[in-house]
Scaffold this active site. Structure first.
Site, PDB file in Angstrom:
ATOM      1  N   GLU A  44       0.836  -1.207   0.000  1.00  0.00           N
ATOM      2  CA  GLU A  44       0.000   0.000   0.000  1.00  0.00           C
ATOM      3  C   GLU A  44       0.873   1.260   0.000  1.00  0.00           C
ATOM      4  O   GLU A  44       1.888   1.332   0.676  1.00  0.00           O
ATOM      5  CB  GLU A  44      -0.886  -0.019   1.248  1.00  0.00           C
ATOM      6  CG  GLU A  44      -1.807   1.175   1.396  1.00  0.00           C
ATOM      7  CD  GLU A  44      -2.623   1.121   2.671  1.00  0.00           C
ATOM      8  OE1 GLU A  44      -3.594   1.886   2.776  1.00  0.00           O
ATOM      9  OE2 GLU A  44      -2.289   0.303   3.574  1.00  0.00           O
ATOM     10  N   LYS A 113      -9.476   3.333  -2.173  1.00  0.00           N
ATOM     11  CA  LYS A 113      -9.758   2.701  -0.884  1.00  0.00           C
ATOM     12  C   LYS A 113     -11.069   3.215  -0.303  1.00  0.00           C
ATOM     13  O   LYS A 113     -11.263   4.427  -0.140  1.00  0.00           O
ATOM     14  CB  LYS A 113      -8.601   2.968   0.078  1.00  0.00           C
ATOM     15  CG  LYS A 113      -8.666   2.189   1.391  1.00  0.00           C
ATOM     16  CD  LYS A 113      -7.401   2.464   2.202  1.00  0.00           C
ATOM     17  CE  LYS A 113      -7.338   1.645   3.486  1.00  0.00           C
ATOM     18  NZ  LYS A 113      -6.088   1.927   4.240  1.00  0.00           N
ATOM     19  N   CYS A 147      -5.775  -2.923   2.404  1.00  0.00           N
ATOM     20  CA  CYS A 147      -5.497  -2.939   3.837  1.00  0.00           C
ATOM     21  C   CYS A 147      -6.745  -3.018   4.722  1.00  0.00           C
ATOM     22  O   CYS A 147      -7.361  -4.068   4.841  1.00  0.00           O
ATOM     23  CB  CYS A 147      -4.632  -1.722   4.190  1.00  0.00           C
ATOM     24  SG  CYS A 147      -3.696  -1.892   5.738  1.00  0.00           S
TER      25      CYS A 147
END
Length: 266
Positions: A44, A113, A147
């Site tokens: 990430e 995200k 994540c």
């Protein structure tokens, strides 16, 4: 068949040049010719790390510079890149964006995200994405998340319901909660009957130690590859026919009763 490669790297905060050089160095070291198509996964925000206080000066406009950089490498080695993510400017906003780049060097799709983590101050600097990311890679149905997203089982179930056979994950997950990382990845693979290909970073930033343990997990929850806690690479070949076999043998999606799951208590 698809060969997946995880580049578990340290990230220098705010230093895009150093981080790009590190990616190039590792690819020169580990890439070997293969008749099996290969997809490389990075951590990430591999380009600048969590330098969120410098977002306005570091963010890559629409992630285009990273697309050019990874696109050149994709063509050079005839590989895919699926993540990691980069710090990008999208319109007037800033996002944590994972990119999917084909061997011809072109951007196939991207994912912003969705779940921003307050522990890392993402919600102070970034805006969340509003849609999933589905794509086809060498005939397999795939998706990607980033994540913190993996903590939300409903979100990952959405990918499985829509046919994803492989889920790619890029992360900066701390050592302090690395057991959560390992257990969640196995659980998500089992409950969604899919391959999980997850690349975490290592190293220390702002007193946070990141735990590595990048993993490839098969649809039964078997760990096919697990990295240690330092910089390393790993390659494993997966076969999505196994996903089809397991989903046919144990048809959990057919047996769902979704109308009951969100029903309020009477």
């Amino acid at each position: 068949m698809l060969r997946v490669g995880l580049l578990q790297l340290d990230i220098k905060i705010g230093d895009r040049v150093a981080n790009r050089n590190n990616v190039e160095k590792w690819l020169e070291r580990v890439m070997t010719p293969s008749e099996i198509p290969t997809a490389i996964v990075l951590p990430e925000i591999w380009d600048v790390g969590y330098a969120l206080e410098q977002t306005s000066e570091l963010a890559d406009p629409e992630g285009e510079n990273s697309v050019h950089f990874l696109g050149d490498l994709a063509q050079k080695y005839n590989i895919w890149f699926v993540g990691g993510s980069v710090l990008a400017k999208s319109g007037e906003n800033f996002v944590n964006r994972a990119q999917v780049i084909s061997p011809n060097g072109k951007l196939v799709t991207y994912y912003d995200k969705v779940h921003l983590i307050g522990l890392m101050d993402e919600d102070k600097y970034l805006v969340s994405g509003k849609k999933p990311c589905y794509f086809s890679i060498e005939g397999a149905k795939a998706g990607c998340v980033i994540c913190y997203d993996i903590r939300f089982c409903e979100w990952l179930r959405t990918y499985a319901i829509n046919g994803s056979e492989i889920l790619f994950v890029s992360a900066e997950w701390p050592t302090a909660r690395i057991d959560h990382w390992k257990n969640i990845l196995k659980t998500r693979a089992i409950e969604n009957q899919m391959y999980i290909v997850a690349c975490n970073r290592v190293g220390t930033s702002k007193e946070t130690l990141f735990g590595g343990a990048s993993m490839v997990v098969d649809p039964w929850g078997k760990i096919l590859y697990q990295a240690g806690c330092g910089e390393e690479s790993g390659f494993i070949t997966i076969d999505t026919e196994k996903v089809k076999e397991i989903r046919s043998y144990m048809p959990i999606f057919k047996d769902r009763v979704p109308e009951l799951y969100l029903k309020q208590k009477e």
